[in-house]
Scaffold this motif. Structure first.
Motif, mmCIF file in Angstrom:
data_model
loop_
_atom_site.group_PDB
_atom_site.id
_atom_site.type_symbol
_atom_site.label_atom_id
_atom_site.label_comp_id
_atom_site.label_asym_id
_atom_site.label_seq_id
_atom_site.Cartn_x
_atom_site.Cartn_y
_atom_site.Cartn_z
ATOM 1 N N LEU A 63 0.537 -1.155 0.212
ATOM 2 C CA LEU A 63 -0.502 -0.097 -0.183
ATOM 3 C C LEU A 63 0.656 1.140 -0.170
ATOM 4 C CD1 LEU A 63 -2.166 -0.916 2.437
ATOM 5 C CD2 LEU A 63 -3.111 -0.728 0.372
ATOM 6 N N TRP A 64 1.802 1.165 0.514
ATOM 7 C CA TRP A 64 2.718 2.665 0.463
ATOM 8 C C TRP A 64 3.140 2.728 -0.906
ATOM 9 C CZ3 TRP A 64 4.548 6.589 3.231
ATOM 10 C CH2 TRP A 64 6.323 7.453 2.788
ATOM 11 N N ILE A 65 3.549 1.459 -1.333
ATOM 12 C CA ILE A 65 4.125 1.623 -3.213
ATOM 13 C C ILE A 65 3.115 2.949 -3.872
ATOM 14 C CG2 ILE A 65 5.034 0.969 -5.127
ATOM 15 C CD1 ILE A 65 6.536 -1.896 -3.093
ATOM 16 N N MET A 66 1.438 1.360 -3.548
ATOM 17 C CA MET A 66 0.835 2.587 -3.889
ATOM 18 C C MET A 66 0.348 4.218 -3.686
ATOM 19 S SD MET A 66 -2.053 -1.290 -3.652
ATOM 20 C CE MET A 66 -3.301 0.034 -4.776
ATOM 21 N N LEU A 67 0.243 3.907 -2.460
ATOM 22 C CA LEU A 67 0.283 5.549 -2.275
ATOM 23 C C LEU A 67 0.897 5.965 -2.759
ATOM 24 C CD1 LEU A 67 -0.258 8.087 0.001
ATOM 25 C CD2 LEU A 67 1.482 6.949 1.798
ATOM 26 N N GLN A 68 2.848 6.176 -2.983
ATOM 27 C CA GLN A 68 3.589 7.309 -4.002
ATOM 28 C C GLN A 68 3.151 7.394 -5.389
ATOM 29 O OE1 GLN A 68 7.679 6.057 -2.294
ATOM 30 N NE2 GLN A 68 6.408 4.753 -1.510
ATOM 31 N N LYS A 69 1.762 5.954 -5.727
ATOM 32 C CA LYS A 69 2.104 6.698 -6.753
ATOM 33 C C LYS A 69 0.975 7.899 -7.111
ATOM 34 C CE LYS A 69 3.657 2.095 -8.458
ATOM 35 N NZ LYS A 69 3.700 0.832 -8.738
ATOM 36 N N GLN A 70 0.036 7.962 -6.368
ATOM 37 C CA GLN A 70 -0.745 8.799 -6.355
ATOM 38 C C GLN A 70 -0.907 9.888 -6.430
ATOM 39 O OE1 GLN A 70 -3.013 8.231 -2.764
ATOM 40 N NE2 GLN A 70 -4.641 7.258 -3.872
ATOM 41 N N ARG A 71 -1.706 10.960 -7.573
ATOM 42 C CA ARG A 71 -1.484 11.834 -8.036
ATOM 43 C C ARG A 71 -1.151 12.833 -6.708
ATOM 44 N NH1 ARG A 71 -4.777 14.485 -12.497
ATOM 45 N NH2 ARG A 71 -4.081 12.811 -13.465
ATOM 46 N N LYS A 72 -2.123 12.603 -5.163
ATOM 47 C CA LYS A 72 -1.980 13.386 -4.024
ATOM 48 C C LYS A 72 -0.665 13.467 -3.617
ATOM 49 C CE LYS A 72 -6.976 13.203 -2.847
ATOM 50 N NZ LYS A 72 -7.865 12.498 -2.617
#
Length: 338
Positions: A63-72
């Motif tokens: 989830l941390w990896i996914m978070l860093q891919k977000q535009r926000k």
């Protein structure tokens, strides 16, 4: 052992839940380890027994990896992202845990154990909230599960005697318990046993020995974990009445409802709006006030404080000594007058 049953075993300092079932003539076995308490391991049993009911699971690290891919995430300043990255590294004990398996008290004590005062803990809470939000968006967990993060308590300032409940406030809580409100009973248990909120929600009910007046449990530091906690005689009837209802540790309901009911108790009784942790601090404060003075090693053994060389003596302090100490606490106005 019944077919389709679960077993909890201890491996080192953590617990593992093992599921076994014979299907089609062969043994199917699944396990999950790394739980701090037996109760947490047991709580994970449904996910092992029915993995099809939880088809989408993912770890905190994923989830941390996914978070860093977000535009926000990209809109956050580089300096702030650096602070969050540091906070994430400090959450290493849960990196490989499935997001749905984490319990509130585990997160609370992980945050409390982080180095530093307010700001490192605040950043960790913020990172956890962002990770949980990603999990909700991707339907790995329910929105209600993500709300747990909002209940994580952060330090504001060092606690003093003014942060303990007064005898009049404790009397108001006793009156609320007498009026039939279970949450008041849980607050009394925290105050008389010196429990953290997470400990109330995590201690195995089977670890309560009413005859011996003690509980074997606790979390957080080595001094606090699996300590022998004395039960003050005054609160014994409360525990006896509430114990059969225990589902989440010693509590009959989850952390969200506990905080909700606690807020209602504050309104009913008119006592100060202190966080539930103040109940534990009340125990520590009243122990310090007992005359003749209780040795610091005895107090630390009761509440699970780690204090250098004193920690080595905890195992040698008798239950009788601890029971005498908690029975001497002056919690109520009548105690003080006596």
């Amino acid at each position: 052992m019944p077919n389709g049953s679960g077993t909890v075993i201890k491996r080192g300092r953590t617990y593992t839940i093992i599921y076994r079932k014979v299907q089609g003539g062969r043994m199917v076995m699944r396990s999950k380890g790394g739980f701090v308490t037996k109760a947490a391991a047991r709580a994970y049993y449904p996910m092992l027994a029915n993995p099809q009911d939880n088809p989408q699971t993912t770890t905190v690290a994923q989830l941390w990896i996914m978070l860093q891919k977000q535009r926000k995430w990209q809109d956050i300043s580089q300096d702030k992202r650096g602070h969050y990255a540091t906070a994430y590294k400090r959450l290493a004990p849960i990196h490989d845990r499935e997001i749905g398996s984490l319990r509130f008290w585990e997160l609370q004590d992980l945050v409390e154990d982080l180095p530093g005062a307010f700001y490192p803990k605040r950043d960790a809470k913020t990172v956890l909230q962002k990770i949980y939000d990603v999990a909700v968006i991707n339907e790995f967990i329910s929105p209600a599960k993500a709300q747990l993060i909002s209940y994580l308590e952060l330090p504001s300032k060092p606690l003093t005697a003014q942060d303990a409940r007064t005898p009049a406030e404790m009397q108001a809580i006793w009156d609320d318990w007498t009026a039939g409100h279970d949450v008041a009973g849980y607050m009394l248990i925290m105050a008389y046993l010196g429990l953290r909120t997470g400990e109330l929600m995590a201690i195995d009910p089977d670890a309560v020995d009413l005859d011996a007046r003690c509980v074997v449990g606790g979390i957080k530091t080595e001094a606090g974990r699996n300590r022998e906690i004395p039960i003050a005689r005054a609160v014994l009837p409360v525990i006896r009445q509430l114990l059969p209802q225990a589902k989440s540790g010693l509590c009959a309901y989850g952390i969200e409802k506990l905080y909700s009911e606690y807020g209602k108790m504050i309104e009913r009784t008119g006592i100060r709006q202190l966080r539930p942790y103040c109940q534990r601090h009340t125990c520590y404060t009243r122990l310090l006030e007992v005359k003749p003075e209780i040795p610091q090693a005895v107090i630390n053994a009761i509440v699970g404080h780690s204090n250098g060389k004193l920690a080595d003596t905890y195992g040698h302090i008798s239950l009788d000594a601890k029971l005498a100490a908690v029975d001497a606490m002056q919690m109520l106005p009548t105690d003080v007058n006596n």
